[in-house]
Design a protein around this motif. Sequence first.
Motif, PDB file in Angstrom:
ATOM      1  N   ALA A  52     -12.653 -11.182  19.790  1.00 59.29           N
ATOM      2  CA  ALA A  52     -12.455 -12.459  19.099  1.00 59.29           C
ATOM      3  C   ALA A  52     -11.033 -12.964  19.301  1.00 59.29           C
ATOM      4  CB  ALA A  52     -12.764 -12.294  17.608  1.00 59.29           C
ATOM      5  N   ASN A  53     -10.069 -12.065  19.262  1.00 57.11           N
ATOM      6  CA  ASN A  53      -8.684 -12.464  19.509  1.00 57.11           C
ATOM      7  C   ASN A  53      -8.488 -12.925  20.950  1.00 57.11           C
ATOM      8  OD1 ASN A  53      -7.997 -11.829  16.864  1.00 57.11           O
ATOM      9  ND2 ASN A  53      -7.239  -9.788  17.370  1.00 57.11           N
ATOM     10  N   LEU A  54      -9.078 -12.187  21.886  1.00 62.13           N
ATOM     11  CA  LEU A  54      -8.944 -12.545  23.296  1.00 62.13           C
ATOM     12  C   LEU A  54      -9.615 -13.883  23.603  1.00 62.13           C
ATOM     13  CD1 LEU A  54      -9.529  -9.052  24.941  1.00 62.13           C
ATOM     14  CD2 LEU A  54      -7.395 -10.353  24.925  1.00 62.13           C
ATOM     15  N   ALA A  55     -10.641 -14.229  22.837  1.00 61.42           N
ATOM     16  CA  ALA A  55     -11.304 -15.510  23.053  1.00 61.42           C
ATOM     17  C   ALA A  55     -10.355 -16.677  22.800  1.00 61.42           C
ATOM     18  CB  ALA A  55     -12.526 -15.621  22.137  1.00 61.42           C
ATOM     19  N   ARG A  56      -9.352 -16.490  21.949  1.00 60.20           N
ATOM     20  CA  ARG A  56      -8.350 -17.532  21.727  1.00 60.20           C
ATOM     21  C   ARG A  56      -7.321 -17.541  22.845  1.00 60.20           C
ATOM     22  NH1 ARG A  56      -9.631 -15.972  16.038  1.00 60.20           N
ATOM     23  NH2 ARG A  56      -9.657 -17.870  14.772  1.00 60.20           N
ATOM     24  N   VAL A  57      -7.025 -16.370  23.353  1.00 57.72           N
ATOM     25  CA  VAL A  57      -6.034 -16.267  24.432  1.00 57.72           C
ATOM     26  C   VAL A  57      -6.583 -16.821  25.740  1.00 57.72           C
ATOM     27  CG1 VAL A  57      -4.653 -14.632  25.796  1.00 57.72           C
ATOM     28  CG2 VAL A  57      -4.937 -14.282  23.339  1.00 57.72           C
ATOM     29  N   VAL A  58      -7.867 -16.559  26.003  1.00 59.05           N
ATOM     30  CA  VAL A  58      -8.529 -17.008  27.240  1.00 59.05           C
ATOM     31  C   VAL A  58      -9.726 -17.873  26.825  1.00 59.05           C
ATOM     32  CG1 VAL A  58      -9.404 -16.272  29.492  1.00 59.05           C
ATOM     33  CG2 VAL A  58      -7.879 -14.772  28.216  1.00 59.05           C
ATOM     34  N   PRO A  59      -9.481 -19.106  26.372  1.00 54.44           N
ATOM     35  CA  PRO A  59     -10.545 -19.909  25.764  1.00 54.44           C
ATOM     36  C   PRO A  59     -11.678 -20.280  26.706  1.00 54.44           C
ATOM     37  CG  PRO A  59      -8.565 -21.220  26.084  1.00 54.44           C
ATOM     38  CD  PRO A  59      -8.187 -19.804  26.369  1.00 54.44           C
ATOM     39  N   ASP A  60     -11.438 -20.248  28.012  1.00 55.98           N
ATOM     40  CA  ASP A  60     -12.498 -20.609  28.949  1.00 55.98           C
ATOM     41  C   ASP A  60     -13.297 -19.399  29.413  1.00 55.98           C
ATOM     42  OD1 ASP A  60     -10.397 -19.490  30.324  1.00 55.98           O
ATOM     43  OD2 ASP A  60     -10.527 -20.844  32.042  1.00 55.98           O
ATOM     44  N   ALA A  61     -13.032 -18.236  28.858  1.00 56.96           N
ATOM     45  CA  ALA A  61     -13.751 -17.026  29.262  1.00 56.96           C
ATOM     46  C   ALA A  61     -15.128 -16.983  28.613  1.00 56.96           C
ATOM     47  CB  ALA A  61     -12.965 -15.780  28.881  1.00 56.96           C
ATOM     48  N   PRO A  63     -18.871 -14.792  27.856  1.00 56.83           N
ATOM     49  CA  PRO A  63     -19.129 -13.469  27.287  1.00 56.83           C
ATOM     50  C   PRO A  63     -18.874 -12.325  28.267  1.00 56.83           C
ATOM     51  CG  PRO A  63     -20.865 -14.995  26.679  1.00 56.83           C
ATOM     52  CD  PRO A  63     -20.008 -15.708  27.681  1.00 56.83           C
ATOM     53  N   GLU A  64     -19.251 -12.505  29.534  1.00 56.98           N
ATOM     54  CA  GLU A  64     -19.054 -11.429  30.502  1.00 56.98           C
ATOM     55  C   GLU A  64     -17.569 -11.168  30.742  1.00 56.98           C
ATOM     56  OE1 GLU A  64     -20.215 -10.326  35.151  1.00 56.98           O
ATOM     57  OE2 GLU A  64     -21.286 -11.934  34.092  1.00 56.98           O
ATOM     58  N   ARG A  65     -16.779 -12.250  30.879  1.00 54.19           N
ATOM     59  CA  ARG A  65     -15.349 -12.107  31.089  1.00 54.19           C
ATOM     60  C   ARG A  65     -14.679 -11.487  29.872  1.00 54.19           C
ATOM     61  NH1 ARG A  65     -11.048 -10.488  33.550  1.00 54.19           N
ATOM     62  NH2 ARG A  65      -9.203 -11.809  33.341  1.00 54.19           N
ATOM     63  N   LEU A  66     -15.093 -11.900  28.667  1.00 56.65           N
ATOM     64  CA  LEU A  66     -14.520 -11.331  27.454  1.00 56.65           C
ATOM     65  C   LEU A  66     -14.829  -9.841  27.350  1.00 56.65           C
ATOM     66  CD1 LEU A  66     -15.094 -14.066  24.724  1.00 56.65           C
ATOM     67  CD2 LEU A  66     -12.915 -13.292  25.680  1.00 56.65           C
ATOM     68  N   ALA A  67     -16.054  -9.476  27.745  1.00 58.40           N
ATOM     69  CA  ALA A  67     -16.411  -8.056  27.721  1.00 58.40           C
ATOM     70  C   ALA A  67     -15.537  -7.262  28.691  1.00 58.40           C
ATOM     71  CB  ALA A  67     -17.884  -7.877  28.058  1.00 58.40           C
ATOM     72  N   GLU A  68     -15.299  -7.824  29.872  1.00 62.21           N
ATOM     73  CA  GLU A  68     -14.424  -7.153  30.846  1.00 62.21           C
ATOM     74  C   GLU A  68     -13.014  -6.996  30.289  1.00 62.21           C
ATOM     75  OE1 GLU A  68     -14.596  -9.620  34.254  1.00 62.21           O
ATOM     76  OE2 GLU A  68     -16.556  -8.884  34.947  1.00 62.21           O
ATOM     77  N   LEU A  69     -12.515  -8.066  29.662  1.00 59.61           N
ATOM     78  CA  LEU A  69     -11.169  -8.015  29.113  1.00 59.61           C
ATOM     79  C   LEU A  69     -11.066  -7.012  27.968  1.00 59.61           C
ATOM     80  CD1 LEU A  69     -10.093 -11.775  29.030  1.00 59.61           C
ATOM     81  CD2 LEU A  69      -9.022  -9.945  30.352  1.00 59.61           C
ATOM     82  N   SER A  70     -12.072  -6.971  27.108  1.00 57.06           N
ATOM     83  CA  SER A  70     -11.994  -6.044  25.981  1.00 57.06           C
ATOM     84  C   SER A  70     -12.109  -4.599  26.447  1.00 57.06           C
ATOM     85  CB  SER A  70     -13.077  -6.360  24.937  1.00 57.06           C
ATOM     86  OG  SER A  70     -14.378  -6.117  25.439  1.00 57.06           O
ATOM     87  N   GLN A  71     -12.907  -4.334  27.492  1.00 55.52           N
ATOM     88  CA  GLN A  71     -12.962  -2.976  28.025  1.00 55.52           C
ATOM     89  C   GLN A  71     -11.615  -2.585  28.633  1.00 55.52           C
ATOM     90  OE1 GLN A  71     -15.737  -2.178  31.257  1.00 55.52           O
ATOM     91  NE2 GLN A  71     -15.856  -0.010  30.681  1.00 55.52           N
TER      92      GLN A  71
END
Length: 306
Positions: A52-61, A63-71
């Motif tokens: 959820a925090n990363l979604a603000r940092v990378v707003p155009d990401a 679900p797949e990109r957010l999952a990659e970033l969180s991993q």
Amino acid sequence: MSAMQDRMTDALYGLGWGAVKKLPEPVAAALGRTIADTAWKRRGKGVLRLEANLARVVPDAGPERLAELSQAGMRSYMRYWMESFRLPAWDKERLRRSVDIENIQRMHDGLADGRGVIMALPHLANWDLAGVWATRALGVPFTTVAERLKPESLYDRFVAYRESLGMEVLPHTGGSAFGTLARRLRDGRLVCLVADRDLSASGTEVKFFGETARMPAGPALLAQQTGALLLPVTLWYDGPVMRGRVHPPVDVPETGTRDEKTSVMAQALADAFATGIADHPEDWHMLQRLWLSDLEDRGETGEPRT
């Protein structure tokens, strides 16, 4: 039950400090990745909050990109712990090979001028590694503040660990930390503070990735009161090396009330932090609620960080 959980938590951290540093480095690194991936797959509160925090940092990401970033973020976070458990055994040469900070001369120049230096960092990469690099590789001791953890024995472990690395550690609570930090700065010394999340509920509101968050007022107030040089610092991992950047100083505004000056300076720190976090979002270890809208949803002002 609470006392039992506290004892278990303390025992697990004690096991980490005692056992992980004895493992061969490839084994320790592989163990860290395994623990990180297991935690990521379980999709617990920390992982969901990180996304959820990363979604603000990378707003155009998506679900797949957010999952990659969180991993990647969980792997980076666990690398922090594995490195930290092993840092007491690192010699000066290992530290010099492992850390590269751009514009560190800004710190040296400030100390040479005798005015004291405040280095303010977000929760990026490994701030403990940066600290031991400063004390052992550069020979620059410093003072910092640590959040009081529960159980108390765990807090004592953290303080003893950081002091063994050459840091002077003050408790976040108790009211005396600010005065001690101010004295150190007036003596022309270095103070390092992790400053992207307010733990007091009395911090300064800033715009951070387009939304309102609250960050500590301490770095700005110390700079105003002591005349110390205030330097934002951001860190990131680059393969086996941790790199960093000392950003241009945050100056005290010439006009305005103390609160107005603090607000301007806190925003400048937040902007510098945002630059580093946006460049390396996978190394931002923010597994807690940060933005005010998230805290208000829970009726909270903050959560303890371990």
